[in-house]
Design a protein around this motif. Structure first.
Motif, short mmCIF file in Angstrom:
data_model
loop_
_atom_site.label_atom_id
_atom_site.label_comp_id
_atom_site.label_asym_id
_atom_site.label_seq_id
_atom_site.Cartn_x
_atom_site.Cartn_y
_atom_site.Cartn_z
N LYS A 112 0.79 -1.23 0.00
CA LYS A 112 0.00 0.00 0.00
C LYS A 112 0.83 1.28 0.00
O LYS A 112 0.45 2.26 -0.64
N ARG A 113 1.94 1.35 0.73
CA ARG A 113 2.67 2.61 0.87
C ARG A 113 4.17 2.34 0.99
O ARG A 113 4.59 1.50 1.76
N VAL A 114 4.94 3.11 0.20
CA VAL A 114 6.40 3.03 0.25
C VAL A 114 6.98 4.44 0.29
O VAL A 114 6.30 5.41 -0.07
N SER A 115 8.23 4.54 0.72
CA SER A 115 8.92 5.82 0.77
C SER A 115 10.25 5.68 0.04
O SER A 115 10.97 4.69 0.23
N PHE A 116 10.57 6.67 -0.79
CA PHE A 116 11.82 6.69 -1.54
C PHE A 116 12.65 7.90 -1.15
O PHE A 116 12.11 8.97 -0.94
N GLY A 117 13.94 7.73 -1.16
CA GLY A 117 14.84 8.86 -1.16
C GLY A 117 15.04 9.24 -2.62
O GLY A 117 15.22 8.38 -3.47
N VAL A 118 14.96 10.52 -2.92
CA VAL A 118 15.24 11.00 -4.28
C VAL A 118 16.36 12.02 -4.16
O VAL A 118 16.23 13.00 -3.43
N LEU A 119 17.46 11.75 -4.82
CA LEU A 119 18.61 12.65 -4.79
C LEU A 119 18.46 13.69 -5.89
O LEU A 119 18.17 13.36 -7.04
N LEU A 120 18.66 14.96 -5.51
CA LEU A 120 18.60 16.07 -6.46
C LEU A 120 20.01 16.60 -6.64
O LEU A 120 20.76 16.73 -5.67
N PHE A 121 20.37 16.95 -7.88
CA PHE A 121 21.73 17.37 -8.20
C PHE A 121 21.76 18.73 -8.87
O PHE A 121 20.97 19.02 -9.76
N TRP A 122 22.71 19.56 -8.43
CA TRP A 122 23.03 20.84 -9.06
C TRP A 122 24.50 20.73 -9.48
O TRP A 122 25.36 20.47 -8.64
N LYS A 123 24.77 20.95 -10.75
CA LYS A 123 26.15 20.85 -11.23
C LYS A 123 26.40 21.95 -12.25
O LYS A 123 25.73 22.05 -13.26
N THR A 124 27.33 22.84 -11.91
CA THR A 124 27.78 23.89 -12.83
C THR A 124 29.31 23.93 -12.74
O THR A 124 29.92 23.13 -12.02
N ASP A 125 29.89 24.91 -13.41
CA ASP A 125 31.35 25.06 -13.34
C ASP A 125 31.81 25.41 -11.93
O ASP A 125 32.94 25.09 -11.53
N THR A 126 30.96 26.06 -11.17
CA THR A 126 31.35 26.52 -9.83
C THR A 126 30.61 25.81 -8.71
O THR A 126 30.87 26.08 -7.53
#
Length: 150
Positions: A112-126
């Motif tokens: 019925k119910r699950v939980s996920f970790g979702v990784l968010l990424f920011w990538k630039t030159d700096t």
């Protein structure tokens, strides 16, 4: 050499070859240790975030309508009451990340119910940064749907 020895030698070679092939095939398979609920719900979460990242991430009525097929009825109703905003509800930021990746899954309520970790990424030159959010999915009308984002 006797023909009896040749036949036994041939059988032995075939047996060794068969065992080697079987060993190779078995050693290449990786067992799936994830619960079936996680495997099924993961696809929905992945599809949702793929759609979300591929489109405008502003929190607007129109953008919410475009995502409704991925959302539970109650979650959609709750989000519909919120004001439009430049802050993206589904990534919890107005500094939109460039990419995401699904993380670990935990079964909260079997089937019925699950939980996920979702990784968010920011990538630039700096900048190179990652943050994790938690997304819950529920099974509603035989479909897995996003029900909560924290």
């Amino acid at each position: 050499m006797s023909s009896k020895f040749k036949v036994q030698s041939s059988k032995l070679r075939k047996l060794v070859l068969f065992c080697f092939i079987a060993y190779c095939l078995l050693s290449c398979s990786v067992p799936n240790l994830e619960k079936t609920e996680c495997t099924a719900a993961r696809e929905t979460v992945k599809e949702f975030y793929s759609f979300h990242f591929g489109n405008d991430m502003n929190f607007t009525r129109e953008n919410l309508r475009q995502r409704e097929k991925f959302l539970s009825r109650e979650f959609l109703a709750n989000l519909s009451e919120k004001d439009e905003s430049a802050t993206d509800y589904f990534t919890a930021t107005n500094d939109y990340p460039k990419a995401f990746r699904g993380g670990g899954c935990k079964v909260i309520e079997p089937e019925k119910r699950v939980s996920f970790g979702v990784l968010l990424f920011w990538k630039t030159d700096t900048r190179s940064e990652q943050r994790e959010i938690h997304v819950e999915a529920i099974r509603e009308n035989d479909k897995w749907l996003v029900d909560k984002v924290e």
